[in-house]
Write an enzyme that holds these catalytic residues in place. Sequence first.
Site, PDB file in Angstrom:
ATOM      1  N   SER A 278     -13.436   0.702  -3.859  1.00  0.00           N
ATOM      2  CA  SER A 278     -13.413  -0.538  -3.074  1.00  0.00           C
ATOM      3  C   SER A 278     -12.083  -1.277  -3.243  1.00  0.00           C
ATOM      4  O   SER A 278     -11.044  -0.794  -2.802  1.00  0.00           O
ATOM      5  CB  SER A 278     -14.610  -1.395  -3.487  1.00  0.00           C
ATOM      6  OG  SER A 278     -14.794  -2.478  -2.627  1.00  0.00           O
ATOM      7  N   ASP A 289       1.366   3.415  -0.215  1.00  0.00           N
ATOM      8  CA  ASP A 289       1.966   3.452   1.118  1.00  0.00           C
ATOM      9  C   ASP A 289       3.332   2.781   1.152  1.00  0.00           C
ATOM     10  O   ASP A 289       4.232   3.201   1.890  1.00  0.00           O
ATOM     11  CB  ASP A 289       1.039   2.781   2.131  1.00  0.00           C
ATOM     12  CG  ASP A 289      -0.068   3.711   2.616  1.00  0.00           C
ATOM     13  OD1 ASP A 289      -0.159   4.841   2.100  1.00  0.00           O
ATOM     14  OD2 ASP A 289      -0.829   3.310   3.520  1.00  0.00           O
ATOM     15  N   LYS A 303     -14.848   4.264  -1.233  1.00  0.00           N
ATOM     16  CA  LYS A 303     -15.721   3.202  -0.711  1.00  0.00           C
ATOM     17  C   LYS A 303     -14.827   2.201   0.018  1.00  0.00           C
ATOM     18  O   LYS A 303     -14.246   1.315  -0.584  1.00  0.00           O
ATOM     19  CB  LYS A 303     -16.490   2.544  -1.853  1.00  0.00           C
ATOM     20  CG  LYS A 303     -17.703   1.725  -1.419  1.00  0.00           C
ATOM     21  CD  LYS A 303     -17.344   0.331  -1.013  1.00  0.00           C
ATOM     22  CE  LYS A 303     -18.566  -0.510  -0.711  1.00  0.00           C
ATOM     23  NZ  LYS A 303     -18.223  -1.893  -0.302  1.00  0.00           N
TER      24      LYS A 303
END
Length: 372
Positions: A278, A289, A303
């Site tokens: 999460s 990224d 999740k």
Amino acid sequence: MENGEAHGFYDGEFEPEDLKVFWEALGLLREHFYGELPPEEEITYAAIRGVLQTTGDQFTTFVNPEHAKMLEEDIQGEFEGIGATVRMNADNLLEIVAPIPNSPAEAAGLRPGDVVLAVDGQSIRGLTLMEAVALIRGPRGSSVTLTIQRDGGEPFDVTIVRDRIEIPTVEARLIESETHPPVGYVKLNEFNAKATDQLRAAIQDLRDQGAQGFIFDLRNNPGGLLSQAIRVSSQFLPEDSLVLIERGKFGEEEHRAVAGGIWVEGPLVVLVNNGSASASEIVAGALQDHQRAPLVGETTFGKGSVQAPYTLSDGSSLRVTIARWFTPNGRAIHGEGITPDIFVERTPEDESNQRDPQLDRALEELYHQLEQ
């Protein structure tokens, strides 16, 4: 969205006539059933859960007032119980993600991956996560017996005395070496209301001690508040950096880093594993990224859906999946997880012998950054 309240919400799409058959069946049950029916409250809760099951989404859930209070305790970082992070695994069985450090669960020898089959002799198969947790929790000083299955072996019982658990949101220490500059190790255990403030304080303290780089450990962190995920990411990213994309029923929303990060440019390595879920995956995905930090460890849990909790009139709570999360580059988190840049496994044998090859590899990478 962190929270909401339901005040007679009605969107006009559902007419009372649509529930005619339900009321008809319930009336016949009340009139003809030979036996004692559950209280009206339990019937109502069961009906709500039945509707939610038809969505096929395990994260859209209903919790009664008692369990809703437990969730609020989790967010505040304190509760009474055995002290372990748990989840439902792929087989819908309650699994220990990790014992909380210095907790009764750790003292009793519970390990990551242990499956809880029963609580005080009562099978918990078929219970929801919160229903199972409610059986395990209890007043400080009371005991609970868990039936555990480890690595597919024969089940065995473990009796644990409950205690007041204060979740150590952040663990930190300075790592010194004769051949390398000192570096800081900071582990974030969950994204509760205290997360960012305690993280900033730990990093500043380690900087004052001379730390020239940081290992940020998100292993076995099950997540928490979205707002904290954004604020934590902001400690390591320049202002206005894209942290995540949230796509839901009503469109797309971008969440960006806020100003004032405490370690925006220095050397950084992030540790992750299958217990990182999460909010942990939001932070890890954003740092990866933006090429801010390499990830070391194992693929995360996967999740990546957003639940909005709505408080109902009797104190119960409805948690509704309203969106999915995507990394700044548009990668899906849900069902996929975040793949580390450097894959390193930590086996149960490593843990038993207090070896941490993931941390060792992260240190190698951090020292390499410091040399550049």
